[in-house]
Design a protein around this motif. Structure first.
Motif, PDB file in Angstrom:
ATOM      1  N   PHE A 180       0.834  -1.204   0.000  1.00  0.00           N
ATOM      2  CA  PHE A 180       0.000   0.000   0.000  1.00  0.00           C
ATOM      3  C   PHE A 180       0.868   1.254   0.000  1.00  0.00           C
ATOM      4  O   PHE A 180       0.486   2.286  -0.563  1.00  0.00           O
ATOM      5  N   ALA A 181       2.029   1.206   0.620  1.00  0.00           N
ATOM      6  CA  ALA A 181       2.923   2.367   0.691  1.00  0.00           C
ATOM      7  C   ALA A 181       3.413   2.788  -0.694  1.00  0.00           C
ATOM      8  O   ALA A 181       3.881   3.920  -0.868  1.00  0.00           O
ATOM      9  N   GLN A 182       3.294   1.898  -1.671  1.00  0.00           N
ATOM     10  CA  GLN A 182       3.708   2.215  -3.036  1.00  0.00           C
ATOM     11  C   GLN A 182       2.604   2.928  -3.821  1.00  0.00           C
ATOM     12  O   GLN A 182       2.846   3.394  -4.933  1.00  0.00           O
ATOM     13  N   LEU A 183       1.417   3.023  -3.254  1.00  0.00           N
ATOM     14  CA  LEU A 183       0.279   3.671  -3.912  1.00  0.00           C
ATOM     15  C   LEU A 183       0.229   5.153  -3.544  1.00  0.00           C
ATOM     16  O   LEU A 183       1.001   5.631  -2.716  1.00  0.00           O
ATOM     17  N   ASP A 184      -0.701   5.870  -4.128  1.00  0.00           N
ATOM     18  CA  ASP A 184      -0.868   7.306  -3.884  1.00  0.00           C
ATOM     19  C   ASP A 184      -1.384   7.558  -2.473  1.00  0.00           C
ATOM     20  O   ASP A 184      -2.576   7.419  -2.200  1.00  0.00           O
ATOM     21  N   ALA A 185      -0.488   7.963  -1.578  1.00  0.00           N
ATOM     22  CA  ALA A 185      -0.835   8.167  -0.166  1.00  0.00           C
ATOM     23  C   ALA A 185      -1.824   9.304   0.040  1.00  0.00           C
ATOM     24  O   ALA A 185      -2.466   9.377   1.082  1.00  0.00           O
ATOM     25  N   ALA A 186      -1.957  10.180  -0.929  1.00  0.00           N
ATOM     26  CA  ALA A 186      -2.914  11.282  -0.791  1.00  0.00           C
ATOM     27  C   ALA A 186      -4.345  10.825  -1.035  1.00  0.00           C
ATOM     28  O   ALA A 186      -5.288  11.540  -0.711  1.00  0.00           O
ATOM     29  N   ALA A 187      -4.512   9.611  -1.568  1.00  0.00           N
ATOM     30  CA  ALA A 187      -5.846   9.148  -1.953  1.00  0.00           C
ATOM     31  C   ALA A 187      -6.514   8.254  -0.928  1.00  0.00           C
ATOM     32  O   ALA A 187      -7.716   8.016  -1.008  1.00  0.00           O
ATOM     33  N   PHE A 188      -5.734   7.749   0.049  1.00  0.00           N
ATOM     34  CA  PHE A 188      -6.344   6.863   1.034  1.00  0.00           C
ATOM     35  C   PHE A 188      -5.477   6.779   2.286  1.00  0.00           C
ATOM     36  O   PHE A 188      -4.298   7.110   2.276  1.00  0.00           O
ATOM     37  N   ARG A 189      -6.095   6.314   3.364  1.00  0.00           N
ATOM     38  CA  ARG A 189      -5.404   6.007   4.620  1.00  0.00           C
ATOM     39  C   ARG A 189      -5.868   4.622   5.042  1.00  0.00           C
ATOM     40  O   ARG A 189      -7.047   4.297   4.912  1.00  0.00           O
ATOM     41  N   TYR A 190      -4.928   3.819   5.547  1.00  0.00           N
ATOM     42  CA  TYR A 190      -5.283   2.477   5.998  1.00  0.00           C
ATOM     43  C   TYR A 190      -4.489   2.197   7.249  1.00  0.00           C
ATOM     44  O   TYR A 190      -3.251   2.221   7.213  1.00  0.00           O
ATOM     45  N   TYR A 208     -10.945   6.263   1.988  1.00  0.00           N
ATOM     46  CA  TYR A 208     -10.645   6.365   0.572  1.00  0.00           C
ATOM     47  C   TYR A 208     -11.253   7.642   0.018  1.00  0.00           C
ATOM     48  O   TYR A 208     -12.371   8.016   0.376  1.00  0.00           O
ATOM     49  N   ARG A 209     -10.525   8.278  -0.879  1.00  0.00           N
ATOM     50  CA  ARG A 209     -11.022   9.503  -1.510  1.00  0.00           C
ATOM     51  C   ARG A 209     -12.321   9.232  -2.252  1.00  0.00           C
ATOM     52  O   ARG A 209     -13.263  10.035  -2.208  1.00  0.00           O
ATOM     53  N   ASP A 210     -12.380   8.086  -2.949  1.00  0.00           N
ATOM     54  CA  ASP A 210     -13.560   7.765  -3.756  1.00  0.00           C
ATOM     55  C   ASP A 210     -13.603   6.256  -3.997  1.00  0.00           C
ATOM     56  O   ASP A 210     -12.696   5.522  -3.599  1.00  0.00           O
ATOM     57  N   GLU A 211     -14.649   5.815  -4.672  1.00  0.00           N
ATOM     58  CA  GLU A 211     -14.831   4.384  -4.902  1.00  0.00           C
ATOM     59  C   GLU A 211     -13.738   3.796  -5.799  1.00  0.00           C
ATOM     60  O   GLU A 211     -13.295   2.663  -5.599  1.00  0.00           O
ATOM     61  N   ALA A 212     -13.269   4.560  -6.786  1.00  0.00           N
ATOM     62  CA  ALA A 212     -12.212   4.065  -7.674  1.00  0.00           C
ATOM     63  C   ALA A 212     -10.936   3.787  -6.871  1.00  0.00           C
ATOM     64  O   ALA A 212     -10.268   2.764  -7.086  1.00  0.00           O
ATOM     65  N   THR A 213     -10.599   4.672  -5.945  1.00  0.00           N
ATOM     66  CA  THR A 213      -9.428   4.460  -5.093  1.00  0.00           C
ATOM     67  C   THR A 213      -9.625   3.229  -4.223  1.00  0.00           C
ATOM     68  O   THR A 213      -8.718   2.406  -4.079  1.00  0.00           O
ATOM     69  N   GLN A 214     -10.802   3.087  -3.632  1.00  0.00           N
ATOM     70  CA  GLN A 214     -11.091   1.929  -2.799  1.00  0.00           C
ATOM     71  C   GLN A 214     -10.903   0.634  -3.586  1.00  0.00           C
ATOM     72  O   GLN A 214     -10.256  -0.306  -3.112  1.00  0.00           O
ATOM     73  N   GLN A 215     -11.421   0.580  -4.795  1.00  0.00           N
ATOM     74  CA  GLN A 215     -11.304  -0.623  -5.613  1.00  0.00           C
ATOM     75  C   GLN A 215      -9.843  -0.921  -5.964  1.00  0.00           C
ATOM     76  O   GLN A 215      -9.420  -2.080  -5.942  1.00  0.00           O
ATOM     77  N   GLN A 216      -9.059   0.112  -6.239  1.00  0.00           N
ATOM     78  CA  GLN A 216      -7.645  -0.066  -6.555  1.00  0.00           C
ATOM     79  C   GLN A 216      -6.896  -0.647  -5.364  1.00  0.00           C
ATOM     80  O   GLN A 216      -6.121  -1.597  -5.502  1.00  0.00           O
ATOM     81  N   VAL A 217      -7.132  -0.090  -4.193  1.00  0.00           N
ATOM     82  CA  VAL A 217      -6.444  -0.543  -2.984  1.00  0.00           C
ATOM     83  C   VAL A 217      -6.832  -1.985  -2.652  1.00  0.00           C
ATOM     84  O   VAL A 217      -5.971  -2.825  -2.382  1.00  0.00           O
ATOM     85  N   VAL A 255      -5.084  -4.994  -4.538  1.00  0.00           N
ATOM     86  CA  VAL A 255      -3.655  -5.296  -4.408  1.00  0.00           C
ATOM     87  C   VAL A 255      -3.494  -6.781  -4.064  1.00  0.00           C
ATOM     88  O   VAL A 255      -4.124  -7.274  -3.121  1.00  0.00           O
ATOM     89  N   PRO A 256      -2.687  -7.516  -4.815  1.00  0.00           N
ATOM     90  CA  PRO A 256      -2.581  -8.962  -4.610  1.00  0.00           C
ATOM     91  C   PRO A 256      -2.230  -9.387  -3.177  1.00  0.00           C
ATOM     92  O   PRO A 256      -2.803 -10.352  -2.671  1.00  0.00           O
ATOM     93  N   SER A 257      -1.330  -8.689  -2.510  1.00  0.00           N
ATOM     94  CA  SER A 257      -0.972  -9.078  -1.141  1.00  0.00           C
ATOM     95  C   SER A 257      -2.143  -8.871  -0.181  1.00  0.00           C
ATOM     96  O   SER A 257      -2.277  -9.603   0.806  1.00  0.00           O
ATOM     97  N   PHE A 258      -3.001  -7.904  -0.460  1.00  0.00           N
ATOM     98  CA  PHE A 258      -4.185  -7.697   0.369  1.00  0.00           C
ATOM     99  C   PHE A 258      -5.183  -8.832   0.153  1.00  0.00           C
ATOM    100  O   PHE A 258      -5.744  -9.371   1.100  1.00  0.00           O
ATOM    101  N   ARG A 259      -5.369  -9.214  -1.089  1.00  0.00           N
ATOM    102  CA  ARG A 259      -6.288 -10.319  -1.384  1.00  0.00           C
ATOM    103  C   ARG A 259      -5.783 -11.616  -0.763  1.00  0.00           C
ATOM    104  O   ARG A 259      -6.559 -12.407  -0.234  1.00  0.00           O
ATOM    105  N   GLN A 260      -4.462 -11.826  -0.804  1.00  0.00           N
ATOM    106  CA  GLN A 260      -3.862 -13.009  -0.177  1.00  0.00           C
ATOM    107  C   GLN A 260      -4.086 -12.985   1.336  1.00  0.00           C
ATOM    108  O   GLN A 260      -4.439 -13.994   1.942  1.00  0.00           O
ATOM    109  N   PHE A 261      -3.883 -11.813   1.946  1.00  0.00           N
ATOM    110  CA  PHE A 261      -4.145 -11.644   3.380  1.00  0.00           C
ATOM    111  C   PHE A 261      -5.580 -12.051   3.708  1.00  0.00           C
ATOM    112  O   PHE A 261      -5.824 -12.806   4.650  1.00  0.00           O
ATOM    113  N   GLN A 262      -6.539 -11.551   2.937  1.00  0.00           N
ATOM    114  CA  GLN A 262      -7.942 -11.860   3.194  1.00  0.00           C
ATOM    115  C   GLN A 262      -8.213 -13.361   3.098  1.00  0.00           C
ATOM    116  O   GLN A 262      -8.901 -13.919   3.951  1.00  0.00           O
ATOM    117  N   GLN A 263      -7.683 -13.990   2.069  1.00  0.00           N
ATOM    118  CA  GLN A 263      -7.911 -15.419   1.882  1.00  0.00           C
ATOM    119  C   GLN A 263      -7.348 -16.221   3.050  1.00  0.00           C
ATOM    120  O   GLN A 263      -8.013 -17.109   3.585  1.00  0.00           O
TER     121      GLN A 263
END
Length: 102
Positions: free
Chosen positions: A29-39, A56-65, A68-76
């Motif tokens: 997540f640190a590699q993404l646009d830090a101005a668009a979201f906080r986690y 998240y700034r908006d729904e598009a940012t939420q979907q992008q975050v 992220v494959p490592s996030f999806r792996q974490f969830q699984q």
């Protein structure tokens, strides 16, 4: 702005692995646009209840975050670890802050 709070409790033997998986997706997540979201992620005093707070700034940012494959792996892996029906997802409505937010 979209704000979401997720909380869940893992089995005690899985807490350390869960923290490692969280560290992995936060690094990505640190590699993404830090101005668009906080986690942020917290644990409660019991050490096995985790609370994720995301903004998240908006729904598009939420979907992008969330894609992220490592996030999806974490969830699984988290879901497969044996959650005990404590998983909650809450959408929060912004009221105000002492510092600027998204």
């Amino acid at each position: 702005m979209i704000t979401v709070q997720v909380s869940y409790r893992v089995v005690p033997g899985y807490a350390e692995q869960n923290q490692r998986n969280i560290a992995a997706f936060l690094a990505d997540f640190a590699q993404l646009d830090a101005a668009a979201f906080r986690y942020s992620v917290y644990t409660k005093d019991d050490g096995v209840t985790f609370v994720h707070l995301s903004m998240y700034r908006d729904e598009a940012t939420q979907q992008q975050v969330l894609a992220v494959p490592s996030f999806r792996q974490f969830q699984q892996e988290r879901d497969a670890s044996g959650l005990d029906n404590t998983h909650t997802v809450e959408i929060l409505r912004y009221v105000g802050s002492s510092a600027p937010v998204l």
